[in-house]
Design an enzyme around this catalytic site. Structure first.
Site, short mmCIF file in Angstrom:
data_model
loop_
_atom_site.label_atom_id
_atom_site.label_comp_id
_atom_site.label_asym_id
_atom_site.label_seq_id
_atom_site.Cartn_x
_atom_site.Cartn_y
_atom_site.Cartn_z
CG HIS A 1 -3.02 3.61 2.39
ND1 HIS A 1 -3.59 3.23 1.20
CD2 HIS A 1 -2.99 2.49 3.17
CE1 HIS A 1 -3.86 1.94 1.25
NE2 HIS A 1 -3.52 1.47 2.43
CB CYS B 1 -0.96 0.00 1.18
SG CYS B 1 -2.09 -1.39 1.16
CG ASN C 1 -6.36 -0.62 1.78
OD1 ASN C 1 -5.77 -0.26 0.77
ND2 ASN C 1 -5.74 -1.03 2.87
N1 ACO Z 1 -17.24 -7.87 11.43
C1 ACO Z 1 -17.54 -8.08 12.71
N2 ACO Z 1 -16.62 -8.35 13.66
C2 ACO Z 1 -15.33 -8.40 13.28
C3 ACO Z 1 -14.95 -8.20 11.93
C4 ACO Z 1 -15.96 -7.93 11.00
N3 ACO Z 1 -15.69 -7.70 9.69
N4 ACO Z 1 -13.61 -8.30 11.86
C5 ACO Z 1 -13.15 -8.56 13.08
N5 ACO Z 1 -14.21 -8.63 13.96
C6 ACO Z 1 -14.19 -8.90 15.38
C7 ACO Z 1 -12.96 -9.62 15.82
O1 ACO Z 1 -13.11 -11.02 15.60
C8 ACO Z 1 -12.90 -9.28 17.29
O2 ACO Z 1 -13.81 -10.10 17.97
P1 ACO Z 1 -13.41 -10.74 19.40
O3 ACO Z 1 -13.17 -9.54 20.28
O4 ACO Z 1 -14.61 -11.54 19.73
O5 ACO Z 1 -12.16 -11.51 19.12
C9 ACO Z 1 -13.45 -7.85 17.32
O6 ACO Z 1 -14.15 -7.66 16.09
C10 ACO Z 1 -12.37 -6.80 17.44
O7 ACO Z 1 -11.33 -7.13 16.55
P2 ACO Z 1 -10.09 -6.19 16.36
O8 ACO Z 1 -9.19 -6.81 15.33
O9 ACO Z 1 -9.52 -5.83 17.69
O10 ACO Z 1 -10.82 -4.91 15.77
P3 ACO Z 1 -10.19 -3.54 15.41
O11 ACO Z 1 -10.87 -2.46 16.11
O12 ACO Z 1 -8.67 -3.57 15.50
O13 ACO Z 1 -10.55 -3.42 13.88
C11 ACO Z 1 -9.50 -3.70 11.77
C12 ACO Z 1 -10.10 -4.39 12.96
C13 ACO Z 1 -10.61 -2.90 11.09
C14 ACO Z 1 -8.97 -4.74 10.80
C15 ACO Z 1 -8.38 -2.73 12.22
O14 ACO Z 1 -7.51 -3.41 13.09
C16 ACO Z 1 -7.59 -2.17 11.09
O15 ACO Z 1 -8.10 -1.42 10.27
N6 ACO Z 1 -6.27 -2.46 11.02
C17 ACO Z 1 -5.41 -1.95 9.98
C18 ACO Z 1 -5.54 -2.84 8.80
C19 ACO Z 1 -4.97 -2.24 7.54
O16 ACO Z 1 -5.03 -1.05 7.34
N7 ACO Z 1 -4.45 -3.10 6.66
C20 ACO Z 1 -4.06 -2.71 5.38
C21 ACO Z 1 -2.63 -2.31 5.32
S1 ACO Z 1 -2.21 -1.75 3.76
C22 ACO Z 1 -1.52 -3.05 2.80
O17 ACO Z 1 -0.33 -3.10 2.60
C23 ACO Z 1 -2.40 -4.08 2.20
#
Ligand code: ACO
Length: 338
Positions: free
Chosen positions: A253, A113, A283
């Site tokens: 981004h 990314c 994204n």
């Molecule tokens: N729907 C519902 N619940 C979900 C979902 C979903 N789509 N995804 C995860 N959950 C749940 C998890 O299982 C977890 O449940 P649990 O507490 O029972 O275990 C709960 O939601 C919280 O999960 P977290 O991972 O702590 O949630 P968070 O607030 O961190 O959000 C997210 C997750 C959106 C993925 C966030 O961490 C994020 O955006 N991270 C950055 C990711 C990113 O930008 N990646 C791309 C990089 S660029 C590249 O090079 C490709």
């Protein structure tokens, strides 16, 4: 001093839309969760006729048209992608053929990314050094082809697309004014696609593999990105001899609105000085920053003299930022357009 000004821009998105409501029918998730945790409402998904190359081509043709250049005016093509249509040749070589840019050198660059910000700065160096006058820089990915649509932790986040810009030489103080590229390979384990490269040496493993899928520890990537986005943006502003108050527009981004908001808070920027479109596209990996540039330019939000900060992060873990002074002062128009 030779600078590299952005003189053309373009974007391409697949037509197929995948909404949060569609995802509710595929995995255990909800529109409320996705909007609250990411800010994303829908994303574009490549149909079988869309490829990284076809999207790159459409975005590049627009960018050349905006710049008033013909393909034959291009000296170099750099494509940032981690989802090439094939291992070799490079997407850039295929793009060079499709465009008919017969004078251009061409290569791909992989920084996930962060790829477009990396590519833009690599391209700018060729211009600054006097090697080339005109470089086409593309950020393109069809990452949904490497997403496991049973994994709710990743499948709600990504979309496909391409964006392109033309960089041209100028003696005026516009264009890419400062740069920061970063990498911390210790974080490679938090975001990767395995089962894809030549690192798989065992034939049995190779044939047992399904399509390679992205794996991500979202919370780790989140923590890292919140830190580096603000730090990197601040650093390039300082490097350009400016202060945070001089930032007219931040183009971050488009991964998660909470990450963007945290960076904006650190930089003390109001929402109206931040470009965000992830609600519509999710994204799009290397395409996200150039798609924002093309959208913002088309909307008249980029005006000559504005200080624009581009900042991105991604797998690597990697990050990059650039301060661009918008404008085309001193650019010699060599081509006649298409
Ligand atoms: N729907 C519902 N619940 C979900 C979902 C979903 N789509 N995804 C995860 N959950 C749940 C998890 O299982 C977890 O449940 P649990 O507490 O029972 O275990 C709960 O939601 C919280 O999960 P977290 O991972 O702590 O949630 P968070 O607030 O961190 O959000 C997210 C997750 C959106 C993925 C966030 O961490 C994020 O955006 N991270 C950055 C990711 C990113 O930008 N990646 C791309 C990089 S660029 C590249 O090079 C490709």
């Amino acid at each position: 001093m030779r600078n590299a000004a952005i003189t053309g821009w373009g974007m391409a998105l697949p037509e197929q839309v995948l909404t949060n409501a569609d995802l509710e029918r595929m995995v255990e998730t909800s529109d409320e969760w996705i909007v609250a945790r990411t800010g994303i409402r829908e994303r574009r998904i490549a149909a079988s006729s869309d490829t990284t190359l076809s999207l790159s081509l459409a975005a590049s043709r627009q960018a050349l048209q905006v710049a008033g250049l013909a393909p034959a005016d291009v000296d170099l093509i750099v494509v940032a992608t981690v989802t090439p249509d094939m291992f070799m040749p490079s997407t850039a070589s295929l793009l060079q053929r499709e465009l008919g840019a017969e004078r251009a050198g061409a290569f791909d660059l992989a920084a996930a990314c962060s790829g477009f910000v990396y590519a833009l700065n690599v391209a700018a160096q060729f211009i600054r050094a006097g090697t080339y006058d005109t470089v086409l820089v593309v950020g393109a990915d069809t990452l949904t082809r490497m997403i496991d649509f049973t994994d709710r932790g990743t499948c709600v986040l990504f979309g496909d697309g391409a964006g392109a810009v033309v960089l041209q030489a100028t003696e005026a103080p516009v264009g890419i004014l400062s740069t920061l590229l970063g990498s911390d390979g210790r974080g490679a384990c938090h975001l990767f696609v395995d089962g894809w490269g030549t690192g798989i040496v065992d034939d049995e493993d190779r044939t047992a593999l399904r399509r390679p899928y992205m794996k991500m520890v979202g919370s780790e990537v989140f923590r890292f990105s919140v830190r580096v986005m603000g730090e990197a943006a601040e650093a390039v502003v300082k490097q350009a001899g400016l202060t945070l108050a001089d930032i007219d527009l931040l183009i971050p981004h488009q991964a998660n609105i909470r990450i963007i908001d945290a960076a904006a808070k650190r930089l003390d920027l109001p929402r109206e000085r931040i470009w965000a479109n992830l609600d519509r596209y999710g994204n799009t990996s290397a395409a996200s920053v150039p798609i924002c540039i093309a959208e913002a330019a088309a909307a008249g939000a980029l005006r000559p003299g504005m200080n624009v900060v581009l900042v991105a992060f991604g797998a690597g873990l990697s990050w990059g930022a650039t301060l661009v002074r918008w404008g085309t002062d001193g650019v010699e128009r060599r081509g006649g357009g298409e």
